[in-house]
Design a protein around this motif. Structure first.
Motif, PDB file in Angstrom:
ATOM      1  N   PHE A   3     150.447  24.822 -18.967  1.00 40.75           N
ATOM      2  CA  PHE A   3     150.819  24.855 -17.557  1.00 40.75           C
ATOM      3  C   PHE A   3     150.541  26.253 -17.028  1.00 40.75           C
ATOM      4  O   PHE A   3     150.305  27.188 -17.789  1.00 40.75           O
ATOM      5  CB  PHE A   3     152.269  24.419 -17.334  1.00 40.75           C
ATOM      6  N   PHE A   4     150.566  26.372 -15.721  1.00 46.80           N
ATOM      7  CA  PHE A   4     150.281  27.675 -15.127  1.00 46.80           C
ATOM      8  C   PHE A   4     151.180  27.901 -13.922  1.00 46.80           C
ATOM      9  O   PHE A   4     151.694  26.952 -13.319  1.00 46.80           O
ATOM     10  CB  PHE A   4     148.801  27.811 -14.761  1.00 46.80           C
ATOM     11  N   VAL A  38     149.177  21.708 -15.923  1.00 47.73           N
ATOM     12  CA  VAL A  38     149.915  21.386 -14.705  1.00 47.73           C
ATOM     13  C   VAL A  38     150.291  22.698 -14.033  1.00 47.73           C
ATOM     14  O   VAL A  38     150.734  23.635 -14.693  1.00 47.73           O
ATOM     15  CB  VAL A  38     151.179  20.566 -15.032  1.00 47.73           C
ATOM     16  N   GLY A  39     150.128  22.765 -12.712  1.00 47.16           N
ATOM     17  CA  GLY A  39     150.437  23.983 -11.978  1.00 47.16           C
ATOM     18  C   GLY A  39     151.815  23.965 -11.352  1.00 47.16           C
ATOM     19  O   GLY A  39     152.214  22.978 -10.733  1.00 47.16           O
ATOM     20  N   LEU A  40     152.534  25.054 -11.529  1.00 44.19           N
ATOM     21  CA  LEU A  40     153.834  25.236 -10.887  1.00 44.19           C
ATOM     22  C   LEU A  40     153.661  26.297  -9.823  1.00 44.19           C
ATOM     23  O   LEU A  40     153.333  27.445 -10.121  1.00 44.19           O
ATOM     24  CB  LEU A  40     154.883  25.673 -11.908  1.00 44.19           C
ATOM     25  N   VAL A  41     153.852  25.917  -8.578  1.00 47.14           N
ATOM     26  CA  VAL A  41     153.698  26.843  -7.459  1.00 47.14           C
ATOM     27  C   VAL A  41     155.073  27.456  -7.220  1.00 47.14           C
ATOM     28  O   VAL A  41     155.974  26.808  -6.709  1.00 47.14           O
ATOM     29  CB  VAL A  41     153.164  26.119  -6.204  1.00 47.14           C
ATOM     30  N   THR A  79     150.212  28.502 -22.656  1.00 47.70           N
ATOM     31  CA  THR A  79     149.879  27.449 -23.616  1.00 47.70           C
ATOM     32  C   THR A  79     150.815  27.568 -24.808  1.00 47.70           C
ATOM     33  O   THR A  79     151.635  28.470 -24.874  1.00 47.70           O
ATOM     34  CB  THR A  79     148.414  27.570 -24.089  1.00 47.70           C
ATOM     35  N   ALA A  80     150.644  26.684 -25.775  1.00 49.72           N
ATOM     36  CA  ALA A  80     151.485  26.706 -26.970  1.00 49.72           C
ATOM     37  C   ALA A  80     151.278  27.960 -27.798  1.00 49.72           C
ATOM     38  O   ALA A  80     152.133  28.327 -28.594  1.00 49.72           O
ATOM     39  CB  ALA A  80     151.207  25.465 -27.824  1.00 49.72           C
ATOM     40  N   THR A  81     150.165  28.650 -27.581  1.00 57.80           N
ATOM     41  CA  THR A  81     149.866  29.837 -28.391  1.00 57.80           C
ATOM     42  C   THR A  81     149.892  31.144 -27.637  1.00 57.80           C
ATOM     43  O   THR A  81     149.814  32.209 -28.250  1.00 57.80           O
ATOM     44  CB  THR A  81     148.479  29.677 -29.054  1.00 57.80           C
ATOM     45  N   GLY A  82     149.975  31.110 -26.305  1.00 54.85           N
ATOM     46  CA  GLY A  82     149.993  32.387 -25.607  1.00 54.85           C
ATOM     47  C   GLY A  82     150.055  32.314 -24.104  1.00 54.85           C
ATOM     48  O   GLY A  82     150.041  31.242 -23.497  1.00 54.85           O
ATOM     49  N   LEU A  83     150.136  33.521 -23.517  1.00 55.55           N
ATOM     50  CA  LEU A  83     150.106  33.711 -22.066  1.00 55.55           C
ATOM     51  C   LEU A  83     148.883  34.528 -21.741  1.00 55.55           C
ATOM     52  O   LEU A  83     148.583  35.506 -22.440  1.00 55.55           O
ATOM     53  CB  LEU A  83     151.351  34.485 -21.591  1.00 55.55           C
ATOM     54  N   GLU A  84     148.190  34.138 -20.703  1.00 54.85           N
ATOM     55  CA  GLU A  84     146.988  34.885 -20.318  1.00 54.85           C
ATOM     56  C   GLU A  84     146.739  34.744 -18.834  1.00 54.85           C
ATOM     57  O   GLU A  84     147.166  33.809 -18.195  1.00 54.85           O
ATOM     58  CB  GLU A  84     145.771  34.400 -21.100  1.00 54.85           C
TER      59      GLU A  84
END
Length: 175
Positions: free
Chosen positions: A97-98, A123-126, A169-174
């Motif tokens: 998600f983002f 999925v985007g969270l605004v 994601t399940a492995t990181g933030l970017e």
């Protein structure tokens, strides 16, 4: 005759008459051991009086139409547009998600990252947006991506975030 004094001692115990008057005990499972009943009886507990539970008022649904526009505006005071350092996390099973907002940085990021976001099924969270029209404009930038208005302060605190846009994601933030 050694057992006779033991029998007399047991019969003279003060709790024995109360045990005879107690309700029948229902045994669910017996794994052996010693009964805890004497410990409870020593507390001299009185039967519970009937106590009525406090009345809980059910919240009334809002009057009128409730839809996505009813949730707007969304303000996440702990989040603002800015730079996010890449870092790893371990969250097996977490779907991608983002977080974005209604700002120039988020719009540019969405245009640039849209193919990758679609590929991930993200999925985007605004997290900061003022109106339904602004949300529609963001959606028009990235057809096929799901964008939902959501307050992001709790999420920001849990993930140690201060800025967006960011992909999680399940492995990181970017960014």
């Amino acid at each position: 005759m050694k057992s006779l004094p033991v029998l007399v001692a047991c019969l003279s115990l003060p709790w024995l008459p109360m045990l005879a008057q107690a309700d029948a005990l229902i045994i669910i499972e017996d794994r052996g051991g010693v009964s805890a009943l004497p410990y409870y009886e020593a507390l001299h507990l009185l039967p519970r009086a009937e106590v009525s539970a406090p009345r809980i008022e059910m919240p009334r649904p809002p009057a009128g139409v409730v839809n996505e526009a009813s949730m707007l505006p969304v303000r996440s005071v702990r989040l603002s547009p800015g730079k996010v350092a890449r870092r790893t996390i371990e969250a097996p099973g977490l779907p991608a998600f983002f977080l974005v907002g209604d700002d120039q940085r988020s719009r540019a990021w969405l245009r640039q990252r849209a193919p990758r976001l679609r590929e991930l099924g993200a999925v985007g969270l605004v997290v900061n947006i003022s109106s339904a029209e602004s949300l529609d404009a963001l959606r028009a930038l990235v057809p096929g991506l799901r964008l939902s208005p959501v307050a992001g302060d709790d999420l920001a605190e849990r993930l140690g975030l201060r800025h967006y846009p960011v992909l999680i994601t399940a492995t990181g933030l970017e960014q």
